[in-house]
Scaffold this motif. Structure first.
Motif, PDB file in Angstrom:
ATOM      1  N   THR A  51     -11.827  -0.418  -0.961  1.00 42.01           N
ATOM      2  CA  THR A  51     -10.794  -1.278  -1.988  1.00 42.01           C
ATOM      3  C   THR A  51      -9.301  -0.564  -2.577  1.00 42.01           C
ATOM      4  N   PHE A  52     -10.366   1.239  -2.231  1.00 46.34           N
ATOM      5  CA  PHE A  52      -9.062   2.569  -2.674  1.00 46.34           C
ATOM      6  C   PHE A  52      -7.956   1.909  -1.672  1.00 46.34           C
ATOM      7  N   GLY A  53      -7.931   2.159  -0.523  1.00 44.65           N
ATOM      8  CA  GLY A  53      -7.255   2.112   0.268  1.00 44.65           C
ATOM      9  C   GLY A  53      -6.486   0.939   0.446  1.00 44.65           C
ATOM     10  N   LEU A  54      -7.029  -0.441   0.252  1.00 42.11           N
ATOM     11  CA  LEU A  54      -6.063  -1.583  -0.152  1.00 42.11           C
ATOM     12  C   LEU A  54      -5.331  -1.575  -1.651  1.00 42.11           C
ATOM     13  N   ASN A  57      -2.287   1.219  -0.902  1.00 41.87           N
ATOM     14  CA  ASN A  57      -0.908  -0.178  -0.121  1.00 41.87           C
ATOM     15  C   ASN A  57      -0.753  -0.695  -1.722  1.00 41.87           C
ATOM     16  N   TYR A  58      -1.329  -1.255  -1.797  1.00 42.27           N
ATOM     17  CA  TYR A  58      -0.542  -2.636  -2.419  1.00 42.27           C
ATOM     18  C   TYR A  58       0.484  -1.842  -3.520  1.00 42.27           C
ATOM     19  N   LEU A  59       0.002  -0.965  -4.467  1.00 44.68           N
ATOM     20  CA  LEU A  59       0.916   0.320  -4.904  1.00 44.68           C
ATOM     21  C   LEU A  59       2.162   0.491  -4.586  1.00 44.68           C
ATOM     22  N   GLY A  60       2.065   0.883  -2.574  1.00 44.19           N
ATOM     23  CA  GLY A  60       3.119   0.982  -2.567  1.00 44.19           C
ATOM     24  C   GLY A  60       4.032   0.002  -2.125  1.00 44.19           C
ATOM     25  N   MET A  61       3.891  -1.377  -1.949  1.00 50.08           N
ATOM     26  CA  MET A  61       4.886  -1.995  -2.109  1.00 50.08           C
ATOM     27  C   MET A  61       5.104  -2.250  -3.456  1.00 50.08           C
ATOM     28  N   GLU A  62       4.976  -2.406  -4.272  1.00 49.07           N
ATOM     29  CA  GLU A  62       5.595  -2.506  -5.399  1.00 49.07           C
ATOM     30  C   GLU A  62       6.909  -1.581  -6.138  1.00 49.07           C
ATOM     31  N   PHE A  63       6.478  -0.051  -4.839  1.00 46.13           N
ATOM     32  CA  PHE A  63       8.525   0.229  -5.133  1.00 46.13           C
ATOM     33  C   PHE A  63       9.031  -0.734  -4.456  1.00 46.13           C
ATOM     34  N   THR A  64      10.414  -0.174  -5.201  1.00 53.27           N
ATOM     35  CA  THR A  64      11.779   0.233  -4.154  1.00 53.27           C
ATOM     36  C   THR A  64      12.222   1.166  -4.370  1.00 53.27           C
ATOM     37  N   GLY A  65      13.639   1.172  -3.610  1.00 55.74           N
ATOM     38  CA  GLY A  65      14.495   1.858  -3.336  1.00 55.74           C
ATOM     39  C   GLY A  65      14.232   3.206  -4.125  1.00 55.74           C
ATOM     40  N   GLN A  66      14.587   3.574  -4.941  1.00 58.37           N
ATOM     41  CA  GLN A  66      14.355   5.186  -5.332  1.00 58.37           C
ATOM     42  C   GLN A  66      12.842   5.598  -5.429  1.00 58.37           C
ATOM     43  N   SER A  67      12.761   5.349  -6.350  1.00 59.99           N
ATOM     44  CA  SER A  67      10.528   4.689  -6.625  1.00 59.99           C
ATOM     45  C   SER A  67      10.447   4.661  -5.381  1.00 59.99           C
ATOM     46  N   LEU A 136      -4.317   6.675   5.875  1.00 66.99           N
ATOM     47  CA  LEU A 136      -3.512   6.503   7.061  1.00 66.99           C
ATOM     48  C   LEU A 136      -2.436   5.928   6.597  1.00 66.99           C
ATOM     49  N   MET A 137      -2.410   5.786   4.857  1.00 65.71           N
ATOM     50  CA  MET A 137      -1.711   5.383   4.005  1.00 65.71           C
ATOM     51  C   MET A 137      -0.150   6.135   4.267  1.00 65.71           C
ATOM     52  N   ALA A 138      -0.164   7.421   4.607  1.00 62.36           N
ATOM     53  CA  ALA A 138       0.516   8.294   4.912  1.00 62.36           C
ATOM     54  C   ALA A 138       0.926   7.874   6.533  1.00 62.36           C
ATOM     55  N   ALA A 139      -0.113   7.724   7.604  1.00 64.34           N
ATOM     56  CA  ALA A 139       0.451   6.963   8.745  1.00 64.34           C
ATOM     57  C   ALA A 139       0.933   6.106   8.762  1.00 64.34           C
ATOM     58  N   ARG A 140       0.367   4.978   8.455  1.00 64.60           N
ATOM     59  CA  ARG A 140       1.692   3.604   7.740  1.00 64.60           C
ATOM     60  C   ARG A 140       2.971   4.208   7.765  1.00 64.60           C
ATOM     61  N   MET A 141       3.335   5.062   6.807  1.00 61.73           N
ATOM     62  CA  MET A 141       4.783   5.101   6.417  1.00 61.73           C
ATOM     63  C   MET A 141       5.596   5.818   7.610  1.00 61.73           C
ATOM     64  N   ALA A 142       4.694   6.226   8.372  1.00 64.43           N
ATOM     65  CA  ALA A 142       5.433   7.097   9.913  1.00 64.43           C
ATOM     66  C   ALA A 142       5.422   6.201  11.007  1.00 64.43           C
ATOM     67  N   SER A 143       4.685   4.835  10.613  1.00 60.14           N
ATOM     68  CA  SER A 143       4.524   4.257  12.079  1.00 60.14           C
ATOM     69  C   SER A 143       4.284   2.282  11.352  1.00 60.14           C
ATOM     70  N   ASP A 144       4.169   1.347  11.995  1.00 63.91           N
ATOM     71  CA  ASP A 144       4.193   0.360  11.170  1.00 63.91           C
ATOM     72  C   ASP A 144       2.844  -0.270  11.478  1.00 63.91           C
TER      73      ASP A 144
END
Length: 275
Positions: A51-54, A57-67, A136-144
């Protein structure tokens, strides 16, 4: 896929060792009836970690641009920091894990019963789950995302298999060699996370580039090509890095590498004196 596989395998092995030691301690104490309590703690930790991992990732998808750049940069640096702590802690305390956990299990069982044992099992696994979620969140930012998920599934599957081999068969994994080898691989990965984090903060304007492109070898290996993306996921490769990005990578690698080598030499000297 490989970074997520390695991280999941490493964290999974640590979690399997912890649970195996707790179960083994209960066998020694003739408290086998408390084993279901341990597994309930493990199940709760797995659910909350997922649940924490989801949520991350959801929080990361909410940001755009500089944020988004700031969030990714901070997340990568935080993941590298926790990964650094994990590498150093395992090198320093790895040999004492079994003794410490057996003592904690005995104390929890004798003094406070099932609730304390459930909390011990939960916290031990939940810590690994939180760390893995961040990695895994950090790895996802550098991969697909698909490669990260497949790598994580394979890593956790391998950890379950190796954990079973360690505790249920006559085969034994050389844990010291396993952790020494993965420490080296994770050193490269963590240094890459530091560089990628600084790169994101460069783009956000939070950290100055000083020199925007120290070199540009994208005509040789483009960092957006298939090979470039693999190198990016593994080592934080960037075909045209900034000066601060390169300084961050080299500084982290040299400092942590020196600490690991020094610690290893001190451990060898200590064992030699003891013999």
């Amino acid at each position: 896929m490989f970074p997520s596989f390695l991280l999941s395998l490493r964290e999974g092995i640590e979690a399997a060792l912890i649970i195996g030691i707790i179960i083994g301690a209960l066998n020694k104490l003739h408290q086998e009836e408390l084993k279901p309590v341990v597994w309930r703690g493990v199940a709760l930790a797995v659910v909350l970690s997922f649940t924490f991992g989801l949520g991350l990732n959801y929080l990361g998808m909410e940001f755009t641009g500089q944020s988004e750049e700031v969030f990714e940069g901070i997340a990568m640096l935080l993941a590298a920091s926790i990964l650094t702590w994990m590498i150093l802690w395992m090198q320093r305390r790895g040999s004492a894990i079994q003794r410490d956990l057996e003592a904690k299990t005995a104390h929890a069982t004798i003094n406070r019963g099932a609730t304390a044992l459930l909390i011990l099992a939960f916290l031990a696994v939940f810590r690994e789950g939180i760390e893995l979620s961040l990695f895994l969140m950090a790895a996802r930012m550098a991969s697909d995302p698909i490669s990260v998920l497949v790598g994580a599934a394979l890593g956790l599957g391998g950890a379950i298999l190796l954990g079973w081999m360690i505790f249920a068969t006559t085969r034994r994994l050389n844990l010291r060699q396993f952790f020494q080898t993965t420490n080296v691989l994770l050193l490269f990965f963590a240094a890459g996370l530091v560089a990628l984090g600084v790169h994101e903060l460069n783009e956000a304007g939070w950290v100055p580039s000083v020199i925007e492109n120290l070199w540009d070898i994208n005509h040789i290996i483009n960092d957006k090509s298939e090979v470039g993306l693999i190198l990016k996921a593994l080592f934080g490769y960037n075909g045209n890095p900034s000066l601060t990005e390169v300084v961050a990578y080299l500084s982290y690698f040299i400092i942590l590498g020196t600490i690991l080598i020094r610690n290893q030499r001190n451990q060898v000297k200590t064992k030699a004196v003891a013999v």
